[in-house]
Design an enzyme around this catalytic site. Structure first.
Site, PDB file in Angstrom:
ATOM      1  N   SER A  15       0.817  -1.217   0.000  1.00  0.00           N
ATOM      2  CA  SER A  15       0.000   0.000   0.000  1.00  0.00           C
ATOM      3  C   SER A  15       0.846   1.260   0.000  1.00  0.00           C
ATOM      4  O   SER A  15       1.886   1.333   0.643  1.00  0.00           O
ATOM      5  CB  SER A  15      -0.881   0.008   1.246  1.00  0.00           C
ATOM      6  OG  SER A  15      -1.470   1.276   1.386  1.00  0.00           O
ATOM      7  N   THR A  62      -9.751  -0.760   2.867  1.00  0.00           N
ATOM      8  CA  THR A  62      -9.628  -0.768   1.416  1.00  0.00           C
ATOM      9  C   THR A  62     -10.183  -2.061   0.834  1.00  0.00           C
ATOM     10  O   THR A  62     -10.836  -2.849   1.530  1.00  0.00           O
ATOM     11  CB  THR A  62      -8.153  -0.488   1.014  1.00  0.00           C
ATOM     12  OG1 THR A  62      -8.098  -0.312  -0.407  1.00  0.00           O
ATOM     13  CG2 THR A  62      -7.214  -1.615   1.415  1.00  0.00           C
ATOM     14  N   LYS A  66     -14.828  -2.304   1.954  1.00  0.00           N
ATOM     15  CA  LYS A  66     -15.444  -1.010   2.289  1.00  0.00           C
ATOM     16  C   LYS A  66     -16.944  -1.070   2.548  1.00  0.00           C
ATOM     17  O   LYS A  66     -17.453  -0.337   3.383  1.00  0.00           O
ATOM     18  CB  LYS A  66     -15.172  -0.007   1.160  1.00  0.00           C
ATOM     19  CG  LYS A  66     -13.744   0.489   1.149  1.00  0.00           C
ATOM     20  CD  LYS A  66     -13.487   1.473   0.022  1.00  0.00           C
ATOM     21  CE  LYS A  66     -12.017   1.881   0.027  1.00  0.00           C
ATOM     22  NZ  LYS A  66     -11.678   2.805  -1.045  1.00  0.00           N
ATOM     23  N   ASN A  87     -14.300   4.042   4.318  1.00  0.00           N
ATOM     24  CA  ASN A  87     -12.872   3.850   4.061  1.00  0.00           C
ATOM     25  C   ASN A  87     -11.997   4.354   5.214  1.00  0.00           C
ATOM     26  O   ASN A  87     -10.797   4.162   5.203  1.00  0.00           O
ATOM     27  CB  ASN A  87     -12.431   4.546   2.752  1.00  0.00           C
ATOM     28  CG  ASN A  87     -12.242   6.037   2.952  1.00  0.00           C
ATOM     29  OD1 ASN A  87     -13.004   6.673   3.667  1.00  0.00           O
ATOM     30  ND2 ASN A  87     -11.231   6.592   2.323  1.00  0.00           N
ATOM     31  N   ASP A 102     -13.245   8.994   0.668  1.00  0.00           N
ATOM     32  CA  ASP A 102     -13.095   8.833  -0.799  1.00  0.00           C
ATOM     33  C   ASP A 102     -13.945   9.864  -1.530  1.00  0.00           C
ATOM     34  O   ASP A 102     -13.600  10.297  -2.645  1.00  0.00           O
ATOM     35  CB  ASP A 102     -13.555   7.437  -1.249  1.00  0.00           C
ATOM     36  CG  ASP A 102     -12.514   6.357  -0.985  1.00  0.00           C
ATOM     37  OD1 ASP A 102     -11.327   6.696  -0.798  1.00  0.00           O
ATOM     38  OD2 ASP A 102     -12.904   5.171  -0.943  1.00  0.00           O
ATOM     39  N   GLY A 127     -17.696  -0.382 -12.711  1.00  0.00           N
ATOM     40  CA  GLY A 127     -17.489  -0.904 -11.358  1.00  0.00           C
ATOM     41  C   GLY A 127     -18.624  -0.523 -10.432  1.00  0.00           C
ATOM     42  O   GLY A 127     -19.323   0.476 -10.664  1.00  0.00           O
ATOM     43  N   ALA A 128     -18.802  -1.343  -9.394  1.00  0.00           N
ATOM     44  CA  ALA A 128     -19.881  -1.082  -8.429  1.00  0.00           C
ATOM     45  C   ALA A 128     -19.446  -1.480  -7.022  1.00  0.00           C
ATOM     46  O   ALA A 128     -20.275  -1.840  -6.185  1.00  0.00           O
ATOM     47  CB  ALA A 128     -21.144  -1.844  -8.844  1.00  0.00           C
ATOM     48  N   GLY A 130     -16.820  -0.556  -3.460  1.00  0.00           N
ATOM     49  CA  GLY A 130     -16.761   0.545  -2.497  1.00  0.00           C
ATOM     50  C   GLY A 130     -16.295   1.838  -3.135  1.00  0.00           C
ATOM     51  O   GLY A 130     -16.863   2.913  -2.871  1.00  0.00           O
ATOM     52  N   GLY A 243      -5.430   7.841 -10.222  1.00  0.00           N
ATOM     53  CA  GLY A 243      -6.028   7.958  -8.889  1.00  0.00           C
ATOM     54  C   GLY A 243      -5.180   8.686  -7.861  1.00  0.00           C
ATOM     55  O   GLY A 243      -5.547   8.720  -6.675  1.00  0.00           O
TER      56      GLY A 243
END
Ligand code: NDP
Length: 294
Positions: A15, A62, A66, A87, A102, A127-128, A130, A243
């Site tokens: 991370s 993460t 989430k 998050n 987020d 995407g769906a 978190g 991101g």
């Protein structure tokens, strides 16, 4: 007593949040340590119970936890409640409060991508999970009039749309089956494309073929590096962003929630840049990969 802040996810080993948050603690001489806890979904409830200890300052959550973790909170902020995803955790005595930073991070990223143009009104979200929930909520709040969600498992996209029901009643928010021809038709009507899937996170694949990208699209990939999607989009003439800004600003907001202090944003940004240069990671909670330079 050294306080602890933990990141719960699977996987978490590489991370970027650790480098960013530890640099901020050290810079402000806060006696705290950021730890990475790799936990499977089946371990989530017992892991959350560990966070009630005196030495815990807070936590980040993460991929893939989430949404599930939201149900384990004693209280949720409005944004956590509205998105159904958490998050960031803070502790009030033995009680745990779920936040969603987020949302704030996504707003900074979207504003930067849109720049001086008028805020667009049509978006496609891939995407769906978190992350996608924060994205869709952010788009609703920005006044988008049509947002179409594509997800591998359609029912998860439909669940998300249902979750936003009331807050999206004034606009057209819908989930559609993941078929290239349908995505292509929707992209032709949209101005913003957001990849909130983890496709491209641990390999160099794109969720969609390059040919269906139109030049006037603004493309944001939540993954923190130049993914294949972003490279294809840039080649097609689109404006693009990865991101990084979202990661930085969700992290800054979390830091302030834990410490009550303004986040040293430049210190955190520099730590992110260094971690990236060292090849520490590629995205929130995810391992780095080798990306072709071509
Ligand atoms: P989740 O596990 O909650 O969701 C993952 C999403 O990716 C789901 O929509 C899932 O679809 C989809 N997906 C995963 N693998 C595949 C595949 N092989 N084919 C098609 N779809 C797939 O994760 P998050 O929402 O938390 O994170 C998603 C991505 O966003 C990650 O890459 C994460 O790093 C990034 N992110 C970045 C942030 C930042 O600050 N920059 C903040 C939040 C997220 P399905 O439901 O069908 O399984």
């Amino acid at each position: 007593m050294t306080k602890r802040v933990v990141l719960i996810g699977h996987p978490v080993a590489h991370s970027l949040s650790g480098a960013m948050q530890q640099a901020a603690f050290d810079h402000l001489e806060i006696d705290a340590r950021y730890e990475l806890w790799d936990r499977l979904p089946a371990q989530l409830a017992e892991t959350v119970a560990e966070l009630r200890g005196e030495d815990i300052l807070g936590a980040n959550v993460t991929i893939p936890h989430k949404e599930r973790v939201a149900q384990l909170m004693d209280r949720q902020t409005d944004e956590a409640h509205a998105t159904g995803a958490v998050n960031t955790l803070t502790r009030e005595g033995k009680k745990l409060v779920g936040h969603n930073t987020d949302v704030a991070g996504f707003k900074v990223a979207l504003d930067r991508l849109v720049g001086r143009q008028k805020m667009p009104r049509q978006a496609v979200v891939l995407g769906a999970g978190g992350g996608a929930r924060a994205v869709v909520y952010g788009l609703i709040r920005e006044g988008f009039q049509r947002v179409v969600v594509f997800n591998r498992h359609l029912h998860r996209g439909e669940q998300m749309v249902k979750h936003f029901g009331r807050s999206a009643s004034h606009m057209d928010l819908r989930a559609m089956p993941w078929h290239e021809s349908i995505i292509e038709a929707e992209l032709a009507k949209a101005k913003v494309l957001v990849n909130a899937t983890s496709i491209g996170l641990d390999d160099d694949t794109s969720p969609i073929p390059a040919e269906i990208l139109t030049p006037d699209l603004l493309v944001l990939d939540l993954i923190y590096r130049q993914t294949r999607l972003l490279r294809d989009a840039a080649a097609a003439g689109c404006a693009t962003a990865d991101g990084e800004l979202m990661l930085l600003h969700q992290g800054a907001a979390a830091f302030t929630l834990w410490t009550g202090q303004p986040a040293p944003i430049e210190v955190m940004h520099e730590a992110l840049r260094l971690a990236r240069a060292d090849g520490v990671g590629s995205a929130e909670g995810e391992p780095g990969i080798v990306v072709p330079t071509a």
